[in-house]
Design an enzyme around this catalytic site. Sequence first.
Site, PDB file in Angstrom:
ATOM      1  N   PHE A  67      -2.017   9.858   1.439  1.00  0.00           N
ATOM      2  CA  PHE A  67      -3.067   9.220   0.435  1.00  0.00           C
ATOM      3  C   PHE A  67      -3.485   7.924   1.237  1.00  0.00           C
ATOM      4  CE2 PHE A  67      -0.302  11.613  -2.562  1.00  0.00           C
ATOM      5  CZ  PHE A  67      -1.415  11.787  -3.482  1.00  0.00           C
ATOM      6  N   ASP A  68      -4.598   7.446   1.144  1.00  0.00           N
ATOM      7  CA  ASP A  68      -4.706   6.040   1.526  1.00  0.00           C
ATOM      8  C   ASP A  68      -4.150   5.128   0.160  1.00  0.00           C
ATOM      9  OD1 ASP A  68      -6.425   4.045   2.670  1.00  0.00           O
ATOM     10  OD2 ASP A  68      -7.564   3.856   1.159  1.00  0.00           O
ATOM     11  N   LYS A  69      -4.014   3.918   0.575  1.00  0.00           N
ATOM     12  CA  LYS A  69      -3.564   3.012  -0.525  1.00  0.00           C
ATOM     13  C   LYS A  69      -4.623   2.341  -1.312  1.00  0.00           C
ATOM     14  CE  LYS A  69      -1.930  -1.171   0.021  1.00  0.00           C
ATOM     15  NZ  LYS A  69      -2.525  -2.130  -1.070  1.00  0.00           N
TER      16      LYS A  69
END
Length: 892
Positions: free
Chosen positions: A569-571
Amino acid sequence: MGPAKAEKHVHGPGCKHDHGHDHGHDHAHDHGHGEKHVHGPGCSHGHDHDHGHGHAHAHEHGPGCDHDHDHGHHHHPKPKRIRPPGHRPAEGGGVALQLDLEGALPGETDDVGRFQKLEAALEAHRGVTEVHLRRDAGHAEVCIHYKPEVVSASQLLTAAQRTGAEVAERYKNQTWFVRGMESGDAATTIETGLGKLKGVLSASVAYASERLVVEYDSEEITLKDVEAKAKALGYALEVPMQGHACSHHAHGGGLGPKLEMPLVVVSGVLLVAGWLLERFTQLPALVPTLVWALSMATGGFFAIRGSVKSLFQLRIDIETMMVVAALGAAVLGAWFEGAFLLFLFGAGHALEHRAMDRARRSIESLGALRPEVARVRRGGDVVEVPVGEVQRGERIVVRPGDRVALDGIIREGRSSLEQAAITGESIPVPKKPGDEVFSGTINCEGMLEVEVTRLSSESVLARVVDMVAEAEAQKGPNQRFAQRLERTVAPLVMIGALVFPVVLILLGTPVKEAILRAVALLVAASPCALAISTPSAVLSAVAAAARGGVLVKGGIYLELLAKVNAIAFDKTGTLTVGRPKLLTTAPAEGVSREELLGTAASVEALSAHPLAKAVVEAAAEGGIHAPAGSDLEAIHGKGIRAKVGDAQVDVGNLALFEGQPVPADISAQVDRLEEAGQTTMVVRKAGRYLGVLGMADTLRPGARHVVHTLKDSGIERTVMLSGDNARVAKSIAAQVGLDEARAPLMPADKVTAVREMGRKGSVAMVGDGVNDAPALAAAAVGVAMGGAGSDAALETADVVLMSDDLSRLPFALGLARQATAVMQQNLVISLGISGILIIAAVFGLTQISHAVVLHEGSTLLVVANGLRLLAIRPQAMKAAPEPTVSVKPVAG
């Protein structure tokens, strides 16, 4: 060449950003634009916007970049992501260079046709030993084996790009709708017929979505020649309009599809009539025979027509096998069996068409949500204008209760809009001036005036319909396997059916029985169910996903998504909302909160960074006066400097003050805030440290619930990749329940991290599509969120969650797994039933009529099994209540 270099590509002058979009289809109407532009090494369309605090910035193109020019005709090519070149060793040892297929030959998806021309041209280059297509990285690459002592990698790269540009310029591809296909075999007839034309490199038909893609040599043949040849074969071609899944002439397969069902009914009535006449009357045997002959002619009308076409091409297909079997039975006097065979074959086909039509219509129904006319403000009047004629920049008026006609930006009015058509979310979303609206969404409350930003053929809705309709052409491994099998099975069965009776007769079986058993074998072994097994599942799954607000770009991505066992996941913007808030102000001794915040706000007002905005907003809310700053200097990834009056002010993280003594209480405060998961800024004015500010992004509601759901569904590893500092990343990862957090990462490092995870299994990368393009491209499956508002997300990802809602991810994953399971079930059903029938036929255990019933039954069973996927809906996910602010405030 290291990955870091690959991502730093800036577009040069004249970049047109519209090279071959194409998901298996290229709508370039031979205008020749769009193919000329070849990007330098590794253009990954996500240009590294490197965001110091993990925030995406607006992306700026080089001079002359023309993002959105209108070509004056209805098609709008869509840029497609291009992955950086790779340098992995060749499969058999040796040195090899890998180029993304989309970059080398825009619009090419397989290793036939245009690819073969590129292959030949590259193999002629000195030092090159072999060129082939490679898919082991989860996407198509041109793999070039070469001798490093003869040619260097960089020379080869330049040569390959030049060659690719020349091949793309001369060899083009074009997509049409095909009207008049009565069965999957018509697809093969067209492919074979067009394939014989001089100058046609390859022709492939996606039967389920009625599309034909031809790759051709533009110097040898024109599109008119192709259309003329198709007409000669009995099929009309029509260039598709953007955003329509079906042709204009409402499935106008001539009379074909309309006549199919009535003819089958007539055939059935005659079949029963013949049987009654034979059973219960004393009429001569000729009468029922004639009735059955008529029944054969009506029931098998389309099959006979199709088989004549294929025999002219010296090709044997399923229809030919059926017709030969029926005629064989009739010649031997088994007229009833022959008529029964063609009646059932016709009925199976007619029902299968109905079923496939249902799946196509469910896609078309997405596009039907667009109004045909828009109310345009011209001068003082509001006039109704067909949507196709509305220009960019004009203003349209949307009354309460109306559907928005075109994509645009609200200029006047406030309202809430129900965006289910695009995002699958039924709860209305509030909108104000400056917000984007999409065609097909419903205005619930106030009157709106909207400035049009996209023509009707380019709207998000039109693109979704196009992508869904074209998804079937991106074939996954199961689909390719079924096709290969079907092409080899048909001729083999035909040969078997000719050899088998000869063997039986030699073994002493009576001639009539031997031939009847051969006919039963023909019926048993024809791969009807196999031909339709995967397209029906892919079409249904993609349509069901689109209805639930998830866009899957091809059958291949369904299969890849089903295999995923790790998710990255990208944050920012994915797990978090992406809007930081100031939570803590910690002034140094003898400094007031007003001075600290006011000084910081003076400087930050000059910057457009999200963190800067949070400081300015906090100062404004507290009514703190901030004097105007000047002479801004941004220090990349560290912070900013500027002047307030004559004093120099520095605001940034500790890295900004490297090599300078920082008071112990300041660094202790920084440590304390970062422990609590806040991003810190230290403020210094004229050499005097004023204090520390702490900000944090807020977690997305439901993020934790989604991560738990994914773990329950068997995802083994969940990782967060963030550009933020490591403590903040770890704090958020812990709250969401992720296995690990990697930070701080530049976009190039994200690519490396994704590739590294990819060695242990199949990885999906989830991002918001703005600054994650390279990482999305590197993963086996790129999943972008919030695709409705972001062009970058629509272009780069393989799977797009149209709404800004993570809860659609488990739905997409579940659907992909079900679709793959259905494809496998279908292969097992079709091959299993054929296998059993073949054995029964060879040993004479079955009559023709039984074989026919089981054979057609298996075809319908497979189609019905595929259509089950249409019924899948996303479950309303009830997220556990979560605190909106993600961090414990620190007293300050």
